[in-house]
Design a protein around this motif. Sequence first.
Motif, short mmCIF file in Angstrom:
data_model
loop_
_atom_site.label_atom_id
_atom_site.label_comp_id
_atom_site.label_asym_id
_atom_site.label_seq_id
_atom_site.Cartn_x
_atom_site.Cartn_y
_atom_site.Cartn_z
N ASP A 158 1.36 6.30 10.96
CA ASP A 158 2.77 5.93 11.00
C ASP A 158 3.68 7.15 10.88
N PRO A 159 4.92 7.05 11.41
CA PRO A 159 5.89 8.14 11.26
C PRO A 159 6.39 8.21 9.83
N PRO A 160 7.05 9.31 9.44
CA PRO A 160 7.58 9.42 8.08
C PRO A 160 8.58 8.32 7.75
N PHE A 161 9.36 7.90 8.76
CA PHE A 161 10.32 6.80 8.59
C PHE A 161 10.22 5.86 9.79
N SER A 175 3.53 -9.81 -2.36
CA SER A 175 2.74 -10.21 -1.20
C SER A 175 3.37 -11.46 -0.58
N ASN A 176 2.76 -11.93 0.49
CA ASN A 176 3.28 -13.16 1.11
C ASN A 176 2.75 -14.42 0.43
N GLN A 177 2.08 -14.26 -0.70
CA GLN A 177 1.64 -15.38 -1.51
C GLN A 177 2.59 -15.53 -2.69
N PRO A 178 3.15 -16.73 -2.92
CA PRO A 178 4.15 -16.90 -3.98
C PRO A 178 3.66 -16.39 -5.34
N GLY A 179 4.49 -15.57 -5.98
CA GLY A 179 4.21 -15.10 -7.31
C GLY A 179 3.18 -13.99 -7.42
N ILE A 180 2.66 -13.52 -6.30
CA ILE A 180 1.61 -12.50 -6.31
C ILE A 180 2.19 -11.18 -5.78
N ALA A 181 2.12 -10.14 -6.61
CA ALA A 181 2.61 -8.82 -6.23
C ALA A 181 1.43 -7.87 -6.03
N TYR A 182 1.64 -6.85 -5.21
CA TYR A 182 0.66 -5.77 -5.15
C TYR A 182 0.75 -4.95 -6.43
N PRO A 183 -0.36 -4.36 -6.87
CA PRO A 183 -0.30 -3.52 -8.06
C PRO A 183 0.71 -2.39 -7.88
N TYR A 184 1.49 -2.13 -8.90
CA TYR A 184 2.49 -1.07 -8.81
C TYR A 184 1.80 0.26 -8.51
N GLY A 185 2.30 0.97 -7.51
CA GLY A 185 1.70 2.22 -7.09
C GLY A 185 0.83 2.09 -5.86
N SER A 186 0.74 0.90 -5.29
CA SER A 186 -0.09 0.69 -4.10
C SER A 186 0.44 1.48 -2.92
N ASN A 187 -0.48 2.04 -2.12
CA ASN A 187 -0.12 2.70 -0.87
C ASN A 187 -0.39 1.83 0.35
N TYR A 188 -0.86 0.61 0.12
CA TYR A 188 -1.28 -0.23 1.24
C TYR A 188 -0.95 -1.69 0.90
N GLN A 189 -0.08 -2.30 1.71
CA GLN A 189 0.36 -3.67 1.49
C GLN A 189 0.29 -4.44 2.82
N GLN A 199 10.65 4.37 4.42
CA GLN A 199 9.81 5.55 4.27
C GLN A 199 8.34 5.14 4.27
N ASN A 200 7.53 5.98 4.85
CA ASN A 200 6.09 5.76 4.94
C ASN A 200 5.48 5.69 3.54
N MET A 201 4.74 4.63 3.25
CA MET A 201 4.13 4.46 1.93
C MET A 201 3.00 5.45 1.67
N CYS A 202 2.49 6.08 2.71
CA CYS A 202 1.49 7.12 2.51
C CYS A 202 2.13 8.47 2.21
N ILE A 224 6.21 -0.87 8.57
CA ILE A 224 5.04 -0.07 8.21
C ILE A 224 4.75 -0.30 6.73
N HIS A 225 3.47 -0.37 6.39
CA HIS A 225 3.11 -0.79 5.03
C HIS A 225 1.95 0.01 4.47
N GLY A 226 1.82 1.28 4.89
CA GLY A 226 0.78 2.14 4.36
C GLY A 226 -0.57 1.91 5.00
N SER A 227 -1.60 2.50 4.41
CA SER A 227 -2.96 2.42 4.95
C SER A 227 -3.96 2.40 3.82
N ALA A 228 -5.11 1.80 4.10
CA ALA A 228 -6.19 1.84 3.12
C ALA A 228 -6.67 3.27 2.91
#
Length: 397
Positions: free
Chosen positions: A140-143, A344-358, A157-160, A129-133
Amino acid sequence: MLRWVLIVIALGFTSVVQGQCPTGGNLFQRGDVNADSSIDISDPVRVLLYLFASATQYPLDCLDAADANDDDTVTIADPVMLLDFLFSATGPLPAPFRVCGDDLGSPLGCDAYLPCSGLATGPVPEGWIHGSANCATNPDPPFQVQAYDENTFILRQNMCVHFEGPFQYLLFGDDKVLLQDTGATASAAASPIRATVGGIIDQWLIDHGQASIELVVTHSHSHGDHVAGDGQFIGQPNTTVVGTSLAAVTSFFGITNWPEQIVCYDLGGRILDIVPIPGHESRHIAVYDRNTGILLTGDSLYPGFLFVFGQNNWNSYKASIARLVDFTLTRPISHVLGTHIEMSNQPGIAYPYGSNYQPAEHTLALDFSHLLELDSALQSLPSPILQIHDDFIISGQ
């Protein structure tokens, strides 16, 4: 010449301190000291490190495998015999040799020897599970709980519920089950970590025909996103919650020389090695599971931002990763598992810190090569710095 050098070195040493862990009777292959399914120069070197460098820093998981001449002791005669075998064509070693077997008359024992364990070290579960827009409609469940094998469970743990989306690990032995970390949220209503873990334990007890098992709650380190759920376990029956202070951690695991001392913790038929690795946080530990070859690295190595704050912590972090590499060089590593995913699944690219959706995040599992890559990078960096790698980002500040 090498033979005589080894013999001369040995003259000043007359005894060996055996490791702290209980010995068992596992199947093994004599001479394959580092359990990599081959006999080469690394095996006598491994015995020499145990004998003359530090039996604590370089413990032998399978003393029987190191007993090359089968005289029920591990001495300088064993690496000498291995060198003779490798370079003088002296013939096969005593049984079991190149096949899995045991040595029931030996007092040495064999705690763990992965190539003969019969345990399949399969893939780490994916599809987390990877959160929601829009977290207001997140289904998703809590875990989320996924099994690595029948005795190893991974929770996320649920990212939301909390953007950190931390992972927790539940490891069952015959006598105890260890939970590493309790999540980022204290509320049992929003984040029912104890109820979730309790459900897994109840089903495991049914499946294994047991009435009860002791739960031990530990932590990769004491940051809030890994200890927030502790209150749900404190005071519960048949449950021990290890405190987060350095005194509590060292006392529970029996560490008397922090951070240099590596100790083991026995769950009953499942031995874990506890490796102090301060740096990201001052009480951080890594956990190596001898049954699966999994190395749990907490926030010190995972596919995301490896935060280290300040020069003193940077120095500790560099030393800790080097210590962890030294430890793992002598052990089979199936997977390196941390406590977050932020790449992310792209080399060297991370989601912004604090993202709820990946939605296109990196896999959870790293491997031994990533640990070596991190160590090599750190040794070349004298001070905290931001350095981007394909699968993680060193974020020294």
